[in-house]
Design an enzyme around this catalytic site. Structure first.
Site, PDB file in Angstrom:
ATOM      1  N   LYS A  11      -8.691 -17.701   2.346  1.00 10.03           N
ATOM      2  CA  LYS A  11      -9.889 -16.860   2.223  1.00 10.03           C
ATOM      3  C   LYS A  11     -11.135 -17.613   2.702  1.00 10.03           C
ATOM      4  O   LYS A  11     -12.001 -17.035   3.360  1.00 10.03           O
ATOM      5  CB  LYS A  11     -10.055 -16.382   0.780  1.00 10.03           C
ATOM      6  CG  LYS A  11      -9.033 -15.332   0.372  1.00 10.03           C
ATOM      7  CD  LYS A  11      -9.262 -14.050   1.179  1.00 10.03           C
ATOM      8  CE  LYS A  11      -8.199 -12.999   0.971  1.00 10.03           C
ATOM      9  NZ  LYS A  11      -8.435 -11.776   1.752  1.00 10.03           N
TER      10      LYS A  11
ATOM     11  N   SER B 254     -12.807 -14.160  -1.901  1.00 12.30           N
ATOM     12  CA  SER B 254     -12.353 -14.300  -3.285  1.00 12.30           C
ATOM     13  C   SER B 254     -13.078 -15.429  -4.008  1.00 12.30           C
ATOM     14  O   SER B 254     -13.443 -16.444  -3.393  1.00 12.30           O
ATOM     15  CB  SER B 254     -10.855 -14.611  -3.273  1.00 12.30           C
ATOM     16  OG  SER B 254     -10.412 -14.950  -4.564  1.00 12.30           O
TER      17      SER B 254
ATOM     18  N   ARG C 216      -2.053 -22.468 -18.572  1.00 16.24           N
ATOM     19  CA  ARG C 216      -1.398 -22.231 -17.289  1.00 16.24           C
ATOM     20  C   ARG C 216      -1.999 -23.194 -16.265  1.00 16.24           C
ATOM     21  O   ARG C 216      -3.224 -23.362 -16.219  1.00 16.24           O
ATOM     22  CB  ARG C 216      -1.662 -20.775 -16.866  1.00 16.24           C
ATOM     23  CG  ARG C 216      -0.894 -20.303 -15.677  1.00 16.24           C
ATOM     24  CD  ARG C 216      -1.114 -18.818 -15.441  1.00 16.24           C
ATOM     25  NE  ARG C 216      -2.481 -18.496 -15.005  1.00 16.24           N
ATOM     26  CZ  ARG C 216      -2.891 -17.292 -14.622  1.00 16.24           C
ATOM     27  NH1 ARG C 216      -2.054 -16.266 -14.662  1.00 16.24           N
ATOM     28  NH2 ARG C 216      -4.133 -17.097 -14.250  1.00 16.24           N
TER      29      ARG C 216
ATOM     30  N   GLY D 238       0.819  -1.210   0.000  1.00 16.24           N
ATOM     31  CA  GLY D 238       0.000   0.000   0.000  1.00 16.24           C
ATOM     32  C   GLY D 238       0.853   1.261   0.000  1.00 16.24           C
ATOM     33  O   GLY D 238       2.050   1.232   0.282  1.00 16.24           O
TER      34      GLY D 238
ATOM     35  N   TYR E 150      -3.832 -19.713  -1.120  1.00 14.92           N
ATOM     36  CA  TYR E 150      -4.478 -18.402  -1.080  1.00 14.92           C
ATOM     37  C   TYR E 150      -5.993 -18.560  -0.917  1.00 14.92           C
ATOM     38  O   TYR E 150      -6.604 -17.978  -0.006  1.00 14.92           O
ATOM     39  CB  TYR E 150      -4.151 -17.603  -2.356  1.00 14.92           C
ATOM     40  CG  TYR E 150      -5.028 -16.392  -2.494  1.00 14.92           C
ATOM     41  CD1 TYR E 150      -4.856 -15.295  -1.655  1.00 14.92           C
ATOM     42  CD2 TYR E 150      -6.073 -16.350  -3.426  1.00 14.92           C
ATOM     43  CE1 TYR E 150      -5.696 -14.196  -1.745  1.00 14.92           C
ATOM     44  CE2 TYR E 150      -6.910 -15.265  -3.516  1.00 14.92           C
ATOM     45  CZ  TYR E 150      -6.722 -14.193  -2.674  1.00 14.92           C
ATOM     46  OH  TYR E 150      -7.568 -13.114  -2.759  1.00 14.92           O
TER      47      TYR E 150
END
Ligand code: WQD
Length: 322
Positions: free
Chosen positions: A147, A119, A281, A36, A143
């Site tokens: 969440k 997410s 990917r 940030g 990740y």
């Protein structure tokens, strides 16, 4: 209302801070400033602390008391999928540890409302192209797991001590509400393509053989300003509704393929480069689109901006800041 925004100096958080300020709310930002930038939050107080450290509890207690905080919007977290696969313990410690410290401090101070930044990564690689909040949530990377655990933690706090929480599951966020708040990290498709074009390089499409109409992956792109508005709608909802816990998809409800995004980028930037279509990917679901009926019916929220607005505003901010 007095709102504490963790991660408020980041890309999405700073849009929420600015909307709250425009509405006349008092805002205090908690941010470790690792990604940030304090310049993004105007005259809001910035408390510089990493929520996952021992310094968080006293810093939060002081901020809650000094600013008479009524509600928290919690963004502060690590958010790179690939990094989470390489450093899972770091993600658990930062995202889950930070959330635990935050919830403990909220309970101690009696701050009872939370909007949590979740997410679409909580869905993993779903069987259905359009996903609903009550469908399976089986994240495929640390990740997304952190969440989903964050959602569980907010639910448990509701049961234990009455926290009212809204979890917002973001889809593919892009664009800029203001030129100074653009996404400066190059982690997602649109900024990655801008970087390639700036460098005179050819953008890459990961996979042209998916079972989709043009062979490339389909995602649900949402303008960051629309997403930011969803946070204010969720905050207001927590102030009025009886339902103490809810989870909402935040997307447009419509999908765009990678080739369609590249076509809009070509139109907006005027740079005409044929992409290089390469291997798929790892871990990319062919299609991930939000069912938005719950957020529309419960919060009265829907998107106001389309893919042209998203790419156009992202490019304007990109040019200002490069
Ligand atoms: C979008 C599409 C790529 C780069 C990620 C996280 C998700 C959420 C949003 C935080 C995909 C393709 C990309 C490139 C490409 N983050 N692509 N060429 O993977 O949908 O979602 O960000 O909550 O959790 O996983 O976003 O922007 O990386 O990719 O073809 O150079 O663009 O394969 O189909 P993704 P992305």
């Amino acid at each position: 209302m007095s709102v504490l925004v963790t991660g408020g100096a980041g890309y999405i958080g700073s849009h929420v801070v600015r909307l709250l300020q425009q509405r006349g709310e008092q805002v205090v930002v908690v941010d470790d400033l690792s990604n940030g930038r304090a310049a993004r939050v105007g005259d809001a107080t910035v408390v510089e602390v990493d929520l996952a450290t021992d310094a968080a509890a006293p810093a939060l207690a002081d901020a809650f008391a000094t600013h008479g905080v009524d509600a928290v919007v919690h963004f502060a977290a690590r958010k790179q999928v690939g990094e989470s696969v390489a450093r899972p313990a770091h993600y658990w410690s930062q995202n889950v540890g930070g959330m635990a410290n935050l919830l403990q401090a909220m309970e101690t101070a009696g701050v009872g409302k939370l909007v949590f930044s979740s997410s679409a990564a909580t869905y993993g690689a779903p069987q259905s192209a359009v996903v609903r909040e009550d469908g399976p949530a089986e994240p495929i990377n640390p990740y997304g797991q952190t969440k989903l655990v964050g959602e569980w933690m907010s639910r448990a706090a509701g049961v234990a001590w009455g926290l009212r929480a809204a979890n917002l599951r973001y889809f593919n966020v892009a664009g800029a509400g203001w030129d100074d708040l653009g996404d400066s990290a190059v982690m997602n498709l649109i900024p990655i393509v801008f970087t390639a074009l700036d460098a005179g390089e050819v953008p890459t499409v990961f996979g042209g053989d998916y079972p989709t109409p043009d062979g490339s992956c389909i995602r649900d792109y949402v303008h960051v300003l629309d997403l930011a508005r969803a946070h204010l709608a969720a905050l207001d909802h927590l102030g009025t509704e009886e339902r103490p816990f809810d989870t909402f998809n935040v997307g447009s409800g419509a999908g765009s393929s990678v080739f369609e995004v590249l076509e809009v980028i070509r139109r907006v930037t005027g740079v005409d480069v044929a992409p290089d279509v390469r291997e798929r990917r790892a871990g990319d679901p062919p299609q991930l689109v939000a069912d938005v009926s719950r957020i529309t019916s419960t919060l009265g929220w829907s998107t106001t901006k389309d893919l042209d607005d998203i790419v156009g505003s992202a490019w304007a901010a990109w040019k200002t800041n490069r």
